[in-house]
Scaffold this active site. Structure first.
Site, short mmCIF file in Angstrom:
data_model
loop_
_atom_site.label_atom_id
_atom_site.label_comp_id
_atom_site.label_asym_id
_atom_site.label_seq_id
_atom_site.Cartn_x
_atom_site.Cartn_y
_atom_site.Cartn_z
N ASN A 8 27.24 14.34 11.91
CA ASN A 8 26.36 15.39 12.41
C ASN A 8 25.72 14.86 13.68
O ASN A 8 24.85 14.00 13.63
CB ASN A 8 25.30 15.71 11.34
CG ASN A 8 24.26 16.69 11.85
OD1 ASN A 8 24.39 17.26 12.93
ND2 ASN A 8 23.20 16.88 11.06
N TRP A 9 26.19 15.38 14.80
CA TRP A 9 25.71 14.87 16.10
C TRP A 9 24.35 15.42 16.48
O TRP A 9 23.77 15.01 17.49
CB TRP A 9 26.75 15.18 17.20
CG TRP A 9 28.06 14.49 17.02
CD1 TRP A 9 28.44 13.66 15.98
CD2 TRP A 9 29.18 14.53 17.91
NE1 TRP A 9 29.73 13.21 16.17
CE2 TRP A 9 30.21 13.73 17.35
CE3 TRP A 9 29.43 15.18 19.12
CZ2 TRP A 9 31.45 13.56 17.96
CZ3 TRP A 9 30.67 15.02 19.74
CH2 TRP A 9 31.66 14.20 19.16
N LYS A 10 23.85 16.38 15.72
CA LYS A 10 22.54 16.99 15.99
C LYS A 10 22.47 17.44 17.46
O LYS A 10 23.48 17.88 18.01
CB LYS A 10 21.41 16.03 15.59
CG LYS A 10 21.59 15.57 14.13
CD LYS A 10 20.40 14.88 13.55
CE LYS A 10 20.70 14.48 12.11
NZ LYS A 10 19.57 13.86 11.43
N HIS A 93 20.50 22.21 6.58
CA HIS A 93 20.09 20.84 6.87
C HIS A 93 18.56 20.76 6.77
O HIS A 93 17.86 21.72 7.11
CB HIS A 93 20.56 20.42 8.27
CG HIS A 93 20.37 18.95 8.51
ND1 HIS A 93 19.16 18.43 8.87
CD2 HIS A 93 21.22 17.91 8.38
CE1 HIS A 93 19.28 17.10 8.97
NE2 HIS A 93 20.53 16.77 8.68
N GLU A 95 16.43 19.46 8.56
CA GLU A 95 15.72 19.73 9.82
C GLU A 95 15.57 21.23 10.04
O GLU A 95 14.59 21.68 10.64
CB GLU A 95 16.45 19.03 10.98
CG GLU A 95 16.18 17.52 10.94
CD GLU A 95 17.30 16.65 11.48
OE1 GLU A 95 18.17 17.16 12.19
OE2 GLU A 95 17.29 15.44 11.16
N GLU A 160 20.75 14.68 1.02
CA GLU A 160 20.09 13.92 2.09
C GLU A 160 18.59 13.87 1.82
O GLU A 160 17.86 14.81 2.17
CB GLU A 160 20.33 14.59 3.44
CG GLU A 160 21.78 14.69 3.83
CD GLU A 160 21.97 14.82 5.34
OE1 GLU A 160 22.63 13.94 5.90
OE2 GLU A 160 21.43 15.76 5.94
N GLY A 166 17.22 9.19 9.49
CA GLY A 166 16.78 8.61 10.76
C GLY A 166 15.73 7.53 10.62
O GLY A 166 15.08 7.15 11.59
N SER A 205 20.58 7.64 6.85
CA SER A 205 20.68 6.24 7.28
C SER A 205 21.95 5.53 6.81
O SER A 205 21.92 4.33 6.52
CB SER A 205 19.43 5.46 6.87
OG SER A 205 18.29 5.97 7.53
N GLY A 226 24.36 10.78 10.53
CA GLY A 226 23.68 11.25 11.73
C GLY A 226 23.83 10.25 12.87
O GLY A 226 24.87 10.18 13.53
N GLY A 227 22.81 9.44 13.07
CA GLY A 227 22.76 8.51 14.21
C GLY A 227 24.01 7.67 14.39
O GLY A 227 24.52 7.51 15.51
#
Ligand code: 13P
Length: 245
Positions: A8-10, A93, A95, A160, A166, A205, A226-227
């Site tokens: 997930n590149w957000k 998600h 977010e 998640e 993150g 993470s 993610g990251g």
């Protein structure tokens, strides 16, 4: 069950860097046995679709609207995502739930829209830190699954924990096992036998350094990253330790 590693590149990457990252992932994907999915921002979907054509890497978006079309300024409908080359979409998600107030009922409607457009929905669930501290994690996540997953669901659920996203913090492997078992139970309750075979991803993470341990936990059907998905080497190292079948 073959595991799915999804990135997930957000809200990261302009078209050029997005295409370059996708190219690096696709180049190495033939040697990987797991399923691979990358979810760039909307504006990079077309560029990444062109790069992934003919590769084993699937393309997904990060959200969709519940309606097939209509007067919803700024929104993107599921058929538009299919039209641009997506085969999957993330819905619910944390977010989106946190910053835009999305409810599980809205998430379910989006999952229905995704299925109608032949997209695999990745339905996200997860408790906040306060909910975990109050001993309510399993209860909260079970309710999110029951309310967010539509009848006849054939997609993927991603667990998640909000506090692990993150932050570099992850639940213990026992906690991951317990939550995935609770989600499996909720899926069986919600969908009957069909709930037994759906993949449940872990997200929060995930890095190359902890992926092998997390992906070895029972009922973990893959990872939502993610990251670490923004670096091809790191993402491919995670995929390299995923189960092939
Ligand atoms: P991080 O891997 O950066 O913690 O993000 C997880 C996530 O939100 C994936 O959807």
């Amino acid at each position: 069950m073959r595991q799915l590693v999804a990135g997930n590149w957000k809200m990261h990457k302009l078209r050029g860097p997005a295409a370059a990252l996708a190219r690096a992932i696709a180049a190495d994907s033939p040697v990987l046995g797991c399923d691979l999915l990358i979810c760039p921002p909307f504006t990079a979907l077309a560029a990444v679709a062109a790069v992934l054509r003919g590769s084993r890497v699937a393309l997904g978006a990060q959200d969709c609207h519940a309606a097939e079309s209509g007067a919803f300024t700024g929104d993107i409908a599921a058929p538009m995502l299919a039209d641009i080359g997506c085969s999957a979409v993330i819905v619910g998600h944390s977010e989106r739930r946190q910053y835009y107030g999305e409810t599980s009922a809205q998430v379910r409607a989006k999952a229905v829209a995704a299925a109608a457009a032949a997209l695999m929905a990745v339905v996200c669930v997860g408790e906040s830190e306060a909910e975990r501290d109050a001993g309510r994690a399993a209860e909260v996540v079970r309710a999110q699954v029951m309310e967010s997953v539509p009848d006849g669901f054939e997609g993927v659920v991603a667990y998640e924990p909000v506090w692990a996203i993150g932050t570099g913090r992850t639940p213990t492997l026992d906690d991951v096992a317990a939550m995935h078992a609770a989600i499996r139970q909720a899926l069986r309750h919600r969908l009957g036998l069909d709930g037994a075979g759906l993949r449940i991803l872990y997200g929060g993470s995930v890095k190359a350094q902890n992926a092998a341990a997390l992906l070895a936990v029972p009922e973990v059907g893959g990872a939502l990253v993610g990251g670490a998905s923004l670096d091809s080497g790191e993402f491919l190292r995670i995929a390299a330790v995923a189960r092939r079948g």
